[in-house]
Design an enzyme around this catalytic site. Structure first.
Site, PDB file in Angstrom:
ATOM      1  CG  MET A   1      -1.692   1.157   1.584  1.00 27.39           C
ATOM      2  SD  MET A   1      -2.628   1.799   0.237  1.00 27.39           S
ATOM      3  CE  MET A   1      -2.327   3.519   0.464  1.00 27.39           C
ATOM      4  N   PRO A   2       1.603   1.504  -1.050  1.00 24.86           N
ATOM      5  CG  PRO A   2       3.305   1.127  -2.568  1.00 24.86           C
ATOM      6  CD  PRO A   2       1.965   0.610  -2.133  1.00 24.86           C
ATOM      7  CG  LEU A   3       0.198   8.322   0.525  1.00 29.59           C
ATOM      8  CD1 LEU A   3      -1.058   8.368  -0.331  1.00 29.59           C
ATOM      9  CD2 LEU A   3      -0.098   8.753   1.959  1.00 29.59           C
TER      10      LEU A   3
ATOM     11  CB  THR B   1       4.364   6.781   2.874  1.00 31.31           C
ATOM     12  OG1 THR B   1       4.817   8.136   2.947  1.00 31.31           O
ATOM     13  CG2 THR B   1       4.218   6.216   4.272  1.00 31.31           C
TER      14      THR B   1
ATOM     15  CB  VAL C   1       2.303  -1.950  -5.960  1.00 29.29           C
ATOM     16  CG1 VAL C   1       1.053  -1.136  -5.730  1.00 29.29           C
ATOM     17  CG2 VAL C   1       3.420  -1.509  -5.022  1.00 29.29           C
TER      18      VAL C   1
END
Length: 126
Positions: A1-3, A72, A34
């Site tokens: 879950m990258p932001l 993130t 991802v």
């Protein structure tokens, strides 16, 4: 879950900005595995007076095309995966939209999996 948060100088066309999204997301898919629908990304544009950088820090010749990319992500990736991500982002941004590798600045912020809430007030990964 990258932001993903991208900061850059204002003035590039929409197609250029979309190419940045596409290239960075492709790099994350290829190196961090991802999922396809895991796309949470923003681009913030800044006027010249509000965008500063070290033009030659660490002997890297940067230009006004510099992009700051802050990702993130959960702290689950190896050093090798991180290095692969950085390389792949620079490669793909070089292909589209044509950003020089010297102008690709990436910062990876790692957090524990329980520090995410993706909606509904729940800690989905805790």
């Amino acid at each position: 879950m990258p932001l993903l948060h991208i900061s850059m100088r204002a003035g590039k066309p929409e197609a250029y900005r979309q190419a940045i999204f596409d290239s960075v997301f492709r790099a994350m898919r290829e190196t961090f595995n991802v999922p396809e629908d895991d796309q949470f990304m923003t681009i913030t544009e800044h006027e010249a007076a509000n965008f500063r950088y070290g033009a030659s820090y660490l002997d890297i010749a940067r230009s006004d095309d510099l992009v700051y990319i802050q990702i993130t992500a959960s702290n689950t990736r190896t050093v090798e995966q991180k290095k692969a991500l950085f390389r792949r982002i620079a490669e793909l941004l070089g292909e589209s939209p044509g950003i020089q590798p010297e102008d690709v600045f990436v910062n990876l912020v790692e957090v524990a999996k329980e520090n995410w809430s993706l909606g509904n007030g729940l800690a989905q990964y805790a």
